[in-house]
Scaffold this active site. Structure first.
Site, PDB file in Angstrom:
ATOM      1  N   SER A  38       5.023  18.287 -16.362  1.00 51.20           N
ATOM      2  CA  SER A  38       5.140  18.925 -17.677  1.00 51.20           C
ATOM      3  C   SER A  38       4.223  20.135 -17.767  1.00 51.20           C
ATOM      4  CB  SER A  38       4.769  17.924 -18.772  1.00 51.20           C
ATOM      5  OG  SER A  38       4.629  18.596 -19.997  1.00 51.20           O
ATOM      6  N   ALA A  49       7.520  16.050 -32.482  1.00 52.03           N
ATOM      7  CA  ALA A  49       7.748  16.659 -33.804  1.00 52.03           C
ATOM      8  C   ALA A  49       8.956  16.063 -34.517  1.00 52.03           C
ATOM      9  CB  ALA A  49       7.931  18.169 -33.649  1.00 52.03           C
ATOM     10  N   GLY A  52      12.742  12.678 -38.784  1.00 58.89           N
ATOM     11  CA  GLY A  52      13.545  11.885 -39.704  1.00 58.89           C
ATOM     12  C   GLY A  52      14.104  10.572 -39.215  1.00 58.89           C
ATOM     13  N   GLY A  53      14.572  10.508 -37.959  1.00 58.97           N
ATOM     14  CA  GLY A  53      15.137   9.230 -37.547  1.00 58.97           C
ATOM     15  C   GLY A  53      15.987   9.294 -36.298  1.00 58.97           C
ATOM     16  N   PHE A 120      21.663   9.996 -43.453  1.00 62.19           N
ATOM     17  CA  PHE A 120      21.480  11.283 -42.773  1.00 62.19           C
ATOM     18  C   PHE A 120      22.785  12.065 -42.859  1.00 62.19           C
ATOM     19  CE2 PHE A 120      18.299  13.141 -39.773  1.00 62.19           C
ATOM     20  CZ  PHE A 120      17.177  12.561 -40.330  1.00 62.19           C
ATOM     21  N   GLN A 235      22.625  25.032 -33.448  1.00 58.68           N
ATOM     22  CA  GLN A 235      22.590  24.410 -34.770  1.00 58.68           C
ATOM     23  C   GLN A 235      21.553  25.073 -35.672  1.00 58.68           C
ATOM     24  OE1 GLN A 235      21.261  20.067 -35.567  1.00 58.68           O
ATOM     25  NE2 GLN A 235      23.374  20.278 -36.226  1.00 58.68           N
ATOM     26  N   HIS A 237      19.560  24.376 -39.035  1.00 60.04           N
ATOM     27  CA  HIS A 237      19.191  23.267 -39.921  1.00 60.04           C
ATOM     28  C   HIS A 237      19.014  23.867 -41.317  1.00 60.04           C
ATOM     29  CE1 HIS A 237      16.977  19.966 -41.675  1.00 60.04           C
ATOM     30  NE2 HIS A 237      17.124  19.241 -40.591  1.00 60.04           N
ATOM     31  N   LEU A 247      10.109  22.592 -39.881  1.00 58.64           N
ATOM     32  CA  LEU A 247      11.212  21.764 -40.371  1.00 58.64           C
ATOM     33  C   LEU A 247      10.811  20.903 -41.563  1.00 58.64           C
ATOM     34  CD1 LEU A 247      14.154  20.811 -39.706  1.00 58.64           C
ATOM     35  CD2 LEU A 247      13.074  18.828 -38.679  1.00 58.64           C
ATOM     36  N   GLU A 250      15.638  16.343 -42.564  1.00 56.32           N
ATOM     37  CA  GLU A 250      16.824  15.971 -43.325  1.00 56.32           C
ATOM     38  C   GLU A 250      16.567  14.693 -44.124  1.00 56.32           C
ATOM     39  OE1 GLU A 250      20.686  17.126 -41.720  1.00 56.32           O
ATOM     40  OE2 GLU A 250      21.017  14.982 -41.462  1.00 56.32           O
ATOM     41  N   ARG A 281      25.158  19.588 -41.025  1.00 58.43           N
ATOM     42  CA  ARG A 281      24.238  20.730 -41.108  1.00 58.43           C
ATOM     43  C   ARG A 281      24.945  22.075 -41.067  1.00 58.43           C
ATOM     44  NH1 ARG A 281      19.580  18.165 -37.135  1.00 58.43           N
ATOM     45  NH2 ARG A 281      18.917  16.637 -38.689  1.00 58.43           N
ATOM     46  N   HIS A 350      17.737  25.565 -34.965  1.00 59.33           N
ATOM     47  CA  HIS A 350      17.135  24.254 -34.771  1.00 59.33           C
ATOM     48  C   HIS A 350      17.471  23.591 -33.441  1.00 59.33           C
ATOM     49  CE1 HIS A 350      15.426  20.416 -35.835  1.00 59.33           C
ATOM     50  NE2 HIS A 350      16.588  19.801 -35.772  1.00 59.33           N
ATOM     51  N   GLU A 374      17.840  17.175 -24.500  1.00 58.98           N
ATOM     52  CA  GLU A 374      18.387  18.404 -25.076  1.00 58.98           C
ATOM     53  C   GLU A 374      18.804  19.421 -24.026  1.00 58.98           C
ATOM     54  OE1 GLU A 374      16.243  19.797 -28.503  1.00 58.98           O
ATOM     55  OE2 GLU A 374      17.461  21.616 -28.623  1.00 58.98           O
ATOM     56  N   ARG A 385      25.854  19.053 -33.939  1.00 61.35           N
ATOM     57  CA  ARG A 385      25.250  17.728 -33.776  1.00 61.35           C
ATOM     58  C   ARG A 385      24.957  17.108 -35.134  1.00 61.35           C
ATOM     59  NH1 ARG A 385      19.789  15.820 -33.860  1.00 61.35           N
ATOM     60  NH2 ARG A 385      18.853  17.891 -34.016  1.00 61.35           N
TER      61      ARG A 385
HETATM   62  C1  LIG Z   1      10.789  19.735 -35.767  1.00 58.59           C
HETATM   63  C2  LIG Z   1      11.886  18.924 -35.134  1.00 58.59           C
HETATM   64  C3  LIG Z   1      12.288  17.735 -35.709  1.00 58.59           C
HETATM   65  C4  LIG Z   1      13.316  16.992 -35.137  1.00 58.59           C
HETATM   66  N1  LIG Z   1      13.676  15.815 -35.731  1.00 58.59           N
HETATM   67  C5  LIG Z   1      14.640  15.048 -35.161  1.00 58.59           C
HETATM   68  C6  LIG Z   1      14.994  13.785 -35.719  1.00 58.59           C
HETATM   69  O1  LIG Z   1      14.437  13.338 -36.707  1.00 58.59           O
HETATM   70  N2  LIG Z   1      15.965  13.073 -35.104  1.00 58.59           N
HETATM   71  C7  LIG Z   1      16.605  13.517 -33.993  1.00 58.59           C
HETATM   72  O2  LIG Z   1      17.460  12.808 -33.464  1.00 58.59           O
HETATM   73  N3  LIG Z   1      16.274  14.709 -33.430  1.00 58.59           N
HETATM   74  C8  LIG Z   1      15.303  15.477 -33.985  1.00 58.59           C
HETATM   75  N4  LIG Z   1      14.974  16.686 -33.408  1.00 58.59           N
HETATM   76  C9  LIG Z   1      15.562  17.047 -32.117  1.00 58.59           C
HETATM   77  C10 LIG Z   1      14.894  16.229 -31.003  1.00 58.59           C
HETATM   78  O3  LIG Z   1      13.566  15.972 -31.363  1.00 58.59           O
HETATM   79  C11 LIG Z   1      14.898  16.944 -29.667  1.00 58.59           C
HETATM   80  O4  LIG Z   1      16.186  17.363 -29.327  1.00 58.59           O
HETATM   81  C12 LIG Z   1      14.386  16.007 -28.554  1.00 58.59           C
HETATM   82  O5  LIG Z   1      13.165  15.420 -28.926  1.00 58.59           O
HETATM   83  C13 LIG Z   1      14.246  16.739 -27.244  1.00 58.59           C
HETATM   84  O6  LIG Z   1      13.632  15.884 -26.319  1.00 58.59           O
HETATM   85  P1  LIG Z   1      13.624  16.229 -24.769  1.00 58.59           P
HETATM   86  O7  LIG Z   1      12.970  15.071 -24.112  1.00 58.59           O
HETATM   87  O8  LIG Z   1      14.971  16.613 -24.347  1.00 58.59           O
HETATM   88  O9  LIG Z   1      12.712  17.550 -24.654  1.00 58.59           O
HETATM   89  P2  LIG Z   1      11.239  17.898 -25.168  1.00 58.59           P
HETATM   90  O10 LIG Z   1      10.644  16.848 -26.012  1.00 58.59           O
HETATM   91  O11 LIG Z   1      11.307  19.274 -25.720  1.00 58.59           O
HETATM   92  O12 LIG Z   1      10.394  17.916 -23.825  1.00 58.59           O
HETATM   93  C14 LIG Z   1      10.539  18.922 -22.857  1.00 58.59           C
HETATM   94  C15 LIG Z   1       9.573  18.677 -21.717  1.00 58.59           C
HETATM   95  O13 LIG Z   1       9.859  19.605 -20.679  1.00 58.59           O
HETATM   96  C16 LIG Z   1       8.657  20.197 -20.223  1.00 58.59           C
HETATM   97  N5  LIG Z   1       8.951  21.532 -19.682  1.00 58.59           N
HETATM   98  C17 LIG Z   1       9.771  22.479 -20.190  1.00 58.59           C
HETATM   99  N6  LIG Z   1       9.756  23.583 -19.417  1.00 58.59           N
HETATM  100  C18 LIG Z   1       8.915  23.319 -18.382  1.00 58.59           C
HETATM  101  C19 LIG Z   1       8.455  24.065 -17.245  1.00 58.59           C
HETATM  102  N7  LIG Z   1       8.854  25.329 -17.005  1.00 58.59           N
HETATM  103  N8  LIG Z   1       7.578  23.470 -16.407  1.00 58.59           N
HETATM  104  C20 LIG Z   1       7.134  22.206 -16.636  1.00 58.59           C
HETATM  105  N9  LIG Z   1       7.527  21.479 -17.696  1.00 58.59           N
HETATM  106  C21 LIG Z   1       8.402  22.024 -18.552  1.00 58.59           C
HETATM  107  C22 LIG Z   1       7.783  20.236 -21.460  1.00 58.59           C
HETATM  108  O14 LIG Z   1       6.429  20.372 -21.097  1.00 58.59           O
HETATM  109  C23 LIG Z   1       8.116  18.892 -22.097  1.00 58.59           C
HETATM  110  O15 LIG Z   1       7.333  17.879 -21.505  1.00 58.59           O
HETATM  111  C24 LIG Z   1      13.951  17.452 -33.968  1.00 58.59           C
HETATM  112  C25 LIG Z   1      13.536  18.642 -33.390  1.00 58.59           C
HETATM  113  C26 LIG Z   1      12.532  19.381 -33.978  1.00 58.59           C
HETATM  114  C27 LIG Z   1      12.136  20.691 -33.355  1.00 58.59           C
END
Ligand SMILES: Cc1cc2nc3c(=O)[nH]c(=O)nc-3n(C[C@H](O)[C@H](O)[C@H](O)COP(=O)(O)OP(=O)(O)OC[C@H]3O[C@@H](n4cnc5c(N)ncnc54)[C@H](O)[C@@H]3O)c2cc1C
Length: 570
Positions: A38, A49, A52-53, A120, A235, A237, A247, A250, A281, A350, A374, A385
């Site tokens: 990471s 971050a 909501g759920g 939601f 998307q 938001h 944010l 929701e 959304r 978003h 994501e 979504r």
């Molecule tokens: C404010 C906010 C609120 C949200 N609330 C909700 C919710 O309530 N419910 C819901 O279902 N979804 C929600 N979402 C969406 C959801 O949180 C995200 O889509 C999801 O958490 C993404 O998780 P991930 O594991 O795919 O990536 P991330 O959690 O973004 O993790 C990415 C990882 O990749 C690593 N990385 C990236 N690039 C590199 C690189 N070049 N070298 C080394 N490491 C790297 C980072 O360090 C990190 O560890 C929310 C999003 C936001 C921004």
């Protein structure tokens, strides 16, 4: 250059990466040698971050069911989701909620002791499981704690910035990375890779995403030859705080909050009289923009005109119990107490519905590479979504890819031969560090983000997207002439920012070209010049392939094995 060899390499330690690591460890009884890489410290992934759920069917005895969750998701996606993928997802999800429960997560509960769920947007049943408004943080903590109990061979590479994915003979070989703490180039090799790098929210200026969410994994995969799917679908938001974009979950509306225009009207009545504020959304964001354009918004800073999110009628107790983070954020950032005053909000970039193309098991076209969360596009969300389906996606496909990749590692050995590609990549980094160009990469990033805000917003036109694409291509040219001020390697944030901006330019180009080419409106892609959905020509996924000249697009079909597309009404 230092070389590290492992069985499984997981790039990204957000929800998807941690869930994958846990599954792979459990399956191998802790014996699989895993590298968890990471660019941030472990608990700083954007996943913490999530507020909501997480959506799952938990109340079959009270009226919810899998088919309903599937239908909501497919309709929400404007029929671009692959329906076989959706079916698999809704069936898998409840188990993930129970796993987390058994692992000790403090889910919010009802009076009768059962796991609580809140409404939601776009879900016709209250389906979002939550832990107050800190759901992502507590999911991350629980996964990490549990992972520690199940692994003997976890190697954490925190604050290690990956710059490229090396492919040799059609297979993943390793990751080139800069160890920021020690200021060293490293090569992290493995038998298999799970890509879990999250989205690309920062390509927009007004966004809910952390500074660090710059689409690195998307761009690296694309450059390594993996196709990016459906990237034009972004998307918005409906409730980003003015002026920062933070944010306002929701869950504010899930708990009963209203959206009001400058006449004090709950304007959603005009656009979605049934679902009101809890329409999907894309619709709520368009309704807000329509109101603002008609002069029924409030004048905001730097053109950020806004609407009101009103929570006052929920009362102090409910706000303190269910939305404590929201109150903390509005008080700290704009000195406003939502118990007493409505919150200024507007639509904000978003989420990336698109991502690295995978099959239903999260497998990319490369034999030993999977993608989850994501960064991936398994085609669960289609063109829009539903809230709470993303953390859920991370859990389901974290588990699936973790299991698949672990099995692959058990059956295969690590290639002994090391290619020369890593050296070439370091050559590029050295050239970047010593470059003497006149362009300022921070300015390029700023201009890029403004360009996307302006030309790839809630509503789009062909002309705007063409202007945006031309500008992005000019910025790419200018990017070739940047220079760095920091010439060292240790914590060289100047270098990291520059490399990230390069990634962002590629991702933005793919998204904009995809949008310009898609002459219809669907979900998050709303064109003023092609306002209707066009199933005859566009019920298909966009696939963008890397070439030296820019993205090459082609298309693949959508799985519509359960429901034929119909008009979306809420
Ligand atoms: C404010 C906010 C609120 C949200 N609330 C909700 C919710 O309530 N419910 C819901 O279902 N979804 C929600 N979402 C969406 C959801 O949180 C995200 O889509 C999801 O958490 C993404 O998780 P991930 O594991 O795919 O990536 P991330 O959690 O973004 O993790 C990415 C990882 O990749 C690593 N990385 C990236 N690039 C590199 C690189 N070049 N070298 C080394 N490491 C790297 C980072 O360090 C990190 O560890 C929310 C999003 C936001 C921004």
């Amino acid at each position: 250059m230092e070389v590290y060899n492992h069985d499984l390499v997981i790039l990204g330690s957000g929800l998807a990466g941690l869930r994958a690591a846990l599954e792979a460890s459990q399956q191998s009884k802790g014996e699989l040698d895993i590298a968890l890489v990471s660019k941030l410290q472990l608990m700083r992934a954007h996943s913490v971050a999530a507020e909501g759920g997480t959506a799952a069917v938990m109340r079959q005895d009270e009226g919810d069911n899998y088919e309903l969750h599937a239908w909501d998701t497919v309709k929400g996606s404007d029929f671009l989701a692959d329906q076989n993928v959706v079916e698999f997802f809704v069936n898998e999800m409840p188990r993930e909620i129970l796993h987390l429960d058994h692992w000790g997560i403090p889910w919010s509960r009802r009076e009768d002791g059962r796991i609580a769920q809140r409404p939601f947007g776009g879900h016709t049943y209250p389906r979002a499981v939550f832990a107050a408004d800190k759901t992502g943080l507590l999911e991350m903590q629980t996964l990490y704690d549990t992972l520690m109990k199940h692994t003997n061979k976890l190697n954490r590479y925190d604050e290690v910035f990956v710059t490229s994915i090396l492919i040799e003979d059609g297979k993943f070989e390793g990751l080139t990375a800069l160890d920021m703490i020690n200021g060293k180039y490293v090569l992290i090799r493995g038998k298999a890779l799970i890509l879990a790098t999250g989205g690309a929210g920062q390509i927009f200026g007004f966004t809910t995403y952390s500074e660090t969410v710059t689409g690195d994994g998307l761009a690296m995969a694309y450059r390594a030859g993996l196709p990016l799917k459906d990237m034009e679908f972004v998307q918005f938001h409906p409730t980003g705080l003015i002026p920062s974009g933070i944010l306002m979950t929701e869950a504010c509306r899930g708990e009963g909050g209203y959206l009001l225009n400058n006449k004090g009207e709950r304007f959603m009545e005009k656009y979605a009289a049934g679902a009101m504020e809890l329409a999907p959304r894309d619709m709520v964001s368009r309704s807000e923009m329509t109101e603002i354009e008609a002069g029924r918004g409030f004048a905001g800073p730097e053109g950020l005109d806004y609407m009101h999110l009103d929570l006052r009628h929920l009362g102090r107790d409910k706000i303190l119990e269910r939305l404590p983070l929201i109150r903390e954020v509005t008080m700290k950032h704009i000195g406003l107490d939502p118990i007493e005053k409505p919150i200024p909000i507007r639509a904000v970039a978003h989420y990336s519905m698109g991502g690295v193309h995978t099959d239903i098991k999260g497998h990319t076209p490369l034999e030993n590479v999977w993608a989850a969360g994501e960064v991936a596009c398994v085609s669960l969300h289609g063109a829009n979504r539903l809230g709470a389906n993303s953390t859920a996606e991370c859990l389901v496909w974290g588990r699936v890819t973790g299991g698949e990749a672990a099995r692959y590692c058990a059956a295969n050995s690590l290639d002994k031969k090391i290619s020369i590609q890593a050296e070439q990549e370091w050559g590029k980094m050295e050239a970047l560090i010593s470059s003497m160009g006149k362009e300022d990469h921070y300015k390029i990033r700023k201009e890029l983000r403004k360009t996307l805000d302006k030309n790839m917003g809630v509503f789009r036109t062909g002309q705007e997207m063409q202007t945006g694409l031309d500008k992005i291509r000019k910025l790419k040219e200018r990017y070739k002439h940047i220079s760095l001020k920091d010439k060292g390697l240790r914590y060289n944030t100047d270098l990291i920012r520059a490399v990230e901006t390069g990634f962002m330019l590629d991702v933005a180009e793919v998204a904009t070209l995809g949008g310009l080419t898609r002459t219809e409106s669907r979900g998050g892609h709303a064109r003023r010049d092609f306002a209707a959905r066009d199933d005859e020509n566009w019920l298909k996924h966009t696939m963008a392939h890397y070439t030296e000249e820019g993205p090459r697009l082609d298309y693949i079909p959508v799985d519509i094995s359960m429901w034929k597309p119909v008009e979306r009404k809420y």
